[in-house]
Design an enzyme around this catalytic site. Sequence first.
Site, PDB file in Angstrom:
ATOM      1  N   CYS A  67      38.578  45.686  50.850  1.00  0.00           N
ATOM      2  CA  CYS A  67      40.007  45.542  50.540  1.00  0.00           C
ATOM      3  C   CYS A  67      40.556  46.854  50.005  1.00  0.00           C
ATOM      4  CB  CYS A  67      40.250  44.489  49.450  1.00  0.00           C
ATOM      5  SG  CYS A  67      39.822  42.821  49.912  1.00  0.00           S
ATOM      6  N   ASP A  68      41.848  47.052  50.192  1.00  0.00           N
ATOM      7  CA  ASP A  68      42.517  48.161  49.532  1.00  0.00           C
ATOM      8  C   ASP A  68      43.987  47.813  49.358  1.00  0.00           C
ATOM      9  OD1 ASP A  68      41.542  51.133  48.869  1.00  0.00           O
ATOM     10  OD2 ASP A  68      43.690  51.147  49.292  1.00  0.00           O
ATOM     11  N   SER A  69      44.581  48.305  48.277  1.00  0.00           N
ATOM     12  CA  SER A  69      45.969  47.952  47.954  1.00  0.00           C
ATOM     13  C   SER A  69      46.816  49.189  47.715  1.00  0.00           C
ATOM     14  CB  SER A  69      46.018  47.093  46.684  1.00  0.00           C
ATOM     15  OG  SER A  69      45.260  45.921  46.840  1.00  0.00           O
ATOM     16  N   GLY A 104      45.153  45.370  52.242  1.00  0.00           N
ATOM     17  CA  GLY A 104      44.424  45.270  53.501  1.00  0.00           C
ATOM     18  C   GLY A 104      43.103  44.555  53.289  1.00  0.00           C
TER      19      GLY A 104
END
Lengths: 198, 198
Positions: A67-69, A104
């Site tokens: 994940c990435d934000s 994501g």
Amino acid sequence: MRVVLASQSPARLKTLRAAGLDPEVVVSGVDESQIVTRDPANLAAALAQLKCRTVAPAHPDALVIGCDSVLAFEGDILGKPVDADDAVARWRRMRGRSGVLHTGHCVRLGDTELVDSASTIVHFAEPDDKEIAAYVASGEPLQVAGAFTIDGLGGAFVRAIEGDHHTVVGISLPMLRDLVADLGVRWTDLWSVSRPSV
Amino acid sequence: MRVVLASQSPARLKTLRAAGLDPEVVVSGVDESQIVTRDPANLAAALAQLKCRTVAPAHPDALVIGCDSVLAFEGDILGKPVDADDAVARWRRMRGRSGVLHTGHCVRLGDTELVDSASTIVHFAEPDDKEIAAYVASGEPLQVAGAFTIDGLGGAFVRAIEGDHHTVVGISLPMLRDLVADLGVRWTDLWSVSRPSV
């Protein structure tokens, strides 16, 4: 089924644990600057995919989650603030206004990979200058994309959201449930028997 | 300033602690059935006020906070389910649909009392029958108003919300910040020095 979380974010781990999963954390150590795009949702998805693909080869039997934000705010893509002055300046700009938190997600099981990103609108409250100073002095805003948390000290400074709350924290549970369903895995089958009682 | 939380909800206490407060919990033990109204926001507010007024006299020097939550769903006001069958039936009805979570707040400081209620729209995901069975078997839905949590195992079964997330958990941090500001108290002055690091 083994679950591997390719992220060092304590908030993501805490979110998965509260939701019944007990993932193993494997930090990818990727260089995030290698991904360049002007679209925040695509950026978050590409970074999630990069983390997932870096970690997955060593865990071929596991469900691997990356994940990435990022926060999109009035045309800018905002990651972590560079220092306390930057955090103060951002909050003076953000208060009373709205941004979009993009997270994501990439899941891999064997050779199958699925990628998607979730977007939640965030309406900021209006902390006064003294509240901003106290918040930045706490150190919290310096450690997170967008210079705020919704699940920590920053909680009172977010007036409302539109979308999934967990997206703002950094990992969307309903999106993850949809993605693993597409991999043929029922969400509740991922619940750990050793989960904490509620 | 001493803060007293007039609620036995572990989720409310956890929310306040994550947001930097370290309240003392005093359970009111009120009979909630004495309040009867068809309006869910008024019901939540009246129950919050009842809890707060019951606890406040013994704590004249403290900021006392009372809260109560109900789920409004297609004309019904839903508290905790009566048993597992009720929880299953509710989830079969709620999945794919939307409700409104109302949380009433009452704060008292000395002789001044303020009451307000916050409302957040909740869009439920569509857990299948096996997921519903697993969720109800966990016991979690039986302990909470509306038969779901957003911060626990139920997190993946809520697709999105519109409003403040903490309202759904049971205590709205931005509303509380506004209420204490009206009492002349700055939110960040309530932060405990012994708060856990983030």
